[in-house]
Design a protein around this motif. Structure first.
Motif, mmCIF file in Angstrom:
data_model
loop_
_atom_site.group_PDB
_atom_site.id
_atom_site.type_symbol
_atom_site.label_atom_id
_atom_site.label_comp_id
_atom_site.label_asym_id
_atom_site.label_seq_id
_atom_site.Cartn_x
_atom_site.Cartn_y
_atom_site.Cartn_z
ATOM 1 N N SER A 24 42.202 45.750 60.302
ATOM 2 C CA SER A 24 41.770 44.096 59.296
ATOM 3 C C SER A 24 40.224 43.783 60.127
ATOM 4 N N LEU A 27 38.800 46.440 57.399
ATOM 5 C CA LEU A 27 38.138 46.243 56.486
ATOM 6 C C LEU A 27 36.860 45.008 56.934
ATOM 7 N N LEU A 28 37.083 44.275 57.488
ATOM 8 C CA LEU A 28 36.490 42.709 57.929
ATOM 9 C C LEU A 28 35.122 43.328 58.051
ATOM 10 N N HIS A 31 33.631 45.247 55.013
ATOM 11 C CA HIS A 31 32.918 43.806 53.626
ATOM 12 C C HIS A 31 31.516 43.087 53.964
ATOM 13 N N PHE A 39 36.366 47.127 47.463
ATOM 14 C CA PHE A 39 36.701 46.904 47.818
ATOM 15 C C PHE A 39 37.644 45.592 46.989
ATOM 16 N N LEU A 40 37.563 44.858 46.642
ATOM 17 C CA LEU A 40 37.350 43.619 45.821
ATOM 18 C C LEU A 40 37.907 43.857 44.536
ATOM 19 N N THR A 47 43.961 38.760 41.788
ATOM 20 C CA THR A 47 44.125 37.542 41.450
ATOM 21 C C THR A 47 43.443 36.490 40.514
ATOM 22 N N TYR A 51 44.332 32.849 39.001
ATOM 23 C CA TYR A 51 43.104 31.974 39.021
ATOM 24 C C TYR A 51 42.564 31.272 37.556
ATOM 25 N N HIS A 120 31.805 31.986 54.983
ATOM 26 C CA HIS A 120 31.289 32.796 54.012
ATOM 27 C C HIS A 120 32.460 32.575 52.081
ATOM 28 N N PHE A 122 32.869 32.173 48.169
ATOM 29 C CA PHE A 122 31.876 32.927 47.395
ATOM 30 C C PHE A 122 32.692 32.344 45.728
ATOM 31 N N LEU B 66 42.878 38.446 50.112
ATOM 32 C CA LEU B 66 42.611 38.716 48.839
ATOM 33 C C LEU B 66 42.352 37.604 47.890
ATOM 34 N N PHE B 67 43.299 36.578 48.404
ATOM 35 C CA PHE B 67 42.790 35.165 47.290
ATOM 36 C C PHE B 67 41.119 34.981 47.470
ATOM 37 N N ALA B 68 40.748 34.928 49.289
ATOM 38 C CA ALA B 68 39.742 34.015 49.700
ATOM 39 C C ALA B 68 38.480 35.017 49.775
ATOM 40 N N ASN B 69 38.974 36.473 48.964
ATOM 41 C CA ASN B 69 37.956 37.268 49.311
ATOM 42 C C ASN B 69 37.294 37.887 50.857
ATOM 43 N N THR B 70 38.131 37.698 51.804
ATOM 44 C CA THR B 70 37.640 37.920 53.092
ATOM 45 C C THR B 70 38.827 38.689 53.893
ATOM 46 N N PRO B 71 38.903 40.293 53.063
ATOM 47 C CA PRO B 71 39.656 41.228 53.473
ATOM 48 C C PRO B 71 39.125 41.493 54.514
ATOM 49 N N GLY B 72 40.784 41.149 55.468
ATOM 50 C CA GLY B 72 40.875 41.201 57.683
ATOM 51 C C GLY B 72 41.006 40.478 57.953
ATOM 52 N N MET B 73 40.082 38.997 57.911
ATOM 53 C CA MET B 73 39.988 37.818 58.348
ATOM 54 C C MET B 73 41.254 37.127 58.328
ATOM 55 N N ALA B 75 44.235 38.422 58.206
ATOM 56 C CA ALA B 75 45.219 39.878 58.704
ATOM 57 C C ALA B 75 44.804 39.371 60.527
ATOM 58 N N GLU B 133 34.986 34.532 61.575
ATOM 59 C CA GLU B 133 34.166 34.276 60.620
ATOM 60 C C GLU B 133 33.131 33.521 60.454
#
Lengths: 274, 170
Positions: A24, A27-28, A31, A39-40, A47, A51, A120, A122, B66-73, B75, B133
């Motif tokens: 993780s 990944l972070l 990104h 990745f998105l 998703t 939405y 952050h 988006f 995936l919904f918040a656009n923050t992969p890994g955070m 998790a 974060e």
């Protein structure tokens, strides 16, 4: 070999913990470099669709306000139509090749999801590569700058918001063209900071701050906000606080700006760097 | 009687949707971001194998991401929290042992026990999450304030949900 297996079995909990954390965190980190939002693209179409459904229902709640804003903007646009001016042949000469001189083009999109309360933030828009949206297009609303497109799938795109610790944009004071770097400090969704304005110039509360047009993403002169506080801190530069002119909490429609000559500009600039 | 596996999976989906569609849109004064989805980890049965604990933490965290656009955070924060859960459970062990067939609920172990248990784990989760974060130490105290306020609010929501949903459960 057998003892290794035994260690793995005894410590499987700790080992699995480390493995998952490494996955993780990597990944972070990948990104965080927000250009790599690829990745998105995979997950976005899923998703995004969810939405989209939800937004279809909640959009009714703000219909009145949205209509008002659109009609207001229509009026503004009608005011700058060519036919509302008295044409003077000396200044308006015919230019048949309009494509060649068009620098920016606009297209509208609807915000179907966004956050303002993270560090952050988006936005997700309901248009994607199918209609020509590409990464690094600028996003604005009638009231000012919103962000930059970072990820595109077929029907959706994600936008890194001005309210993101990774976001930087070049901005200047309208009255004297001194430019600096604009960023958000993560505290208040109505305020941003402008750095690198030298302290010998005069900055007053209420001065307008606009985009500088140096970044090849935003055209020059798009409003960002007004100065609400300025102080000299440390060295020779002001630390200026800006009240945003956009209310991020009530965004519905935005415009995307494509720069037709971006490629040419970037190629030329890179030539100079080498 | 629904079997416990499908009940937990169902709970996971409900919590993800609630977090993404409702709580992510709530902001009180810029300091409070409630993250109630961690309730999923809190409510897993005592007998859950520890590796499954980590995997489920990762699964729910990455779904929120995936919904918040923050992969890994989320998790990483949720895996961290799932890792610490067995130790926290040991810390708050009542008298001898957790009775077989019981669940970590107010009904079985009382209000104070559940409050302590959720407060500690939610605080650990939020601390990890908010510092990852921000990813810098310059706003240390500002972030600390956000952690404390959000923890209180999340725990409040968690306790409230317990009274609403598990009121009639035997």
């Amino acid at each position: 070999m057998r003892s290794l297996l035994r260690i793995i079995i005894i410590y499987h909990f700790q080992i699995l913990f480390v493995i998952l954390e490494v996955i993780s965190i990597s990944l972070l980190l990948n990104h965080n470099n927000f250009q790599k939002a690829r990745f998105l693209n995979i997950t976005q179409s899923i998703t995004g669709r969810i939405y989209d459904k939800i937004d279809n229902t909640t959009a009714y709640l703000s219909l009145k306000k949205t209509n008002y804003r659109l009609s207001e903007e229509n009026a503004k646009l009608k005011n700058i139509l060519e036919r509302t001016y008295r044409s003077d042949e000396l200044f308006f000469f015919g230019e048949s090749d309009s494509i060649h001189h068009q620098h920016y083009f606009y297209t509208s999109a609807k915000v179907i999801n966004q956050t303002v309360n993270k560090q952050h933030n988006f936005l997700t828009l309901n248009k994607g590569s199918d209609v020509g949206i590409r990464p690094e297009m600028g996003v604005v609303s009638p009231n000012g700058v919103i962000g930059i497109v970072v990820g595109v799938s077929k029907q959706f795109s994600t936008v890194i918001s001005l309210l993101n610790l990774d976001f930087r944009v070049s901005a200047k004071l309208e009255k004297n063209n001194y430019f600096g770097s604009l960023h958000w400090d993560g505290k208040d969704y109505r305020k941003v900071k402008l750095d690198e304005i030298p302290y010998h110039i005069d900055v007053n509360v209420g001065d307008t701050v606009i985009t500088s047009g140096y970044s090849s993403i935003f055209p020059e002169g798009i409003i960002i906000g007004t100065v609400s506080n300025s102080e000299v801190k440390g060295g020779n530069f002001y630390e200026i606080e800006i009240d945003l002119s956009v209310d991020f909490k009530s965004l519905v429609y935005v415009e995307l700006i494509g720069n037709l000559q971006r490629k040419e500009q970037i190629e030329l600039e890179e030539l100079g760097n080498d | 009687m629904i079997n416990p596996v499908s009940r937990n999976i169902f709970r996971m989906f409900i919590l993800i949707l609630f977090q993404v569609l409702v709580l992510n849109n709530i902001q009180v004064s810029g300091y409070i971001n409630p993250y109630m989805y961690v309730l999923f980890i809190l409510l897993l049965p005592f007998e859950t194998p520890r590796w499954l604990l980590l995997i489920s933490g990762f699964a729910i965290g990455i779904s929120i991401d995936l919904f918040a656009n923050t992969p890994g955070m989320h998790a990483s924060a949720t895996v961290f929290m799932a890792f610490l859960r067995p130790y926290v459970l040991n810390l708050f062990m009542p008298h001898d042992e957790y009775e077989p067939g019981s669940y970590p609920r107010i009904y079985y172990y009382g209000f104070t026990w559940f409050l302590k248990y959720s407060l500690v784990l939610v605080f650990l989760h939020h601390t990890f999450l908010f510092y990852v974060e921000t990813f810098r130490m310059t706003f240390f105290f500002h972030t600390m304030l956000r952690v404390l306020l959000s923890t209180l609010f999340s725990v409040f929501l968690i306790i409230l949900s317990q009274f609403f949903i598990y009121r009639k459960q035997k």
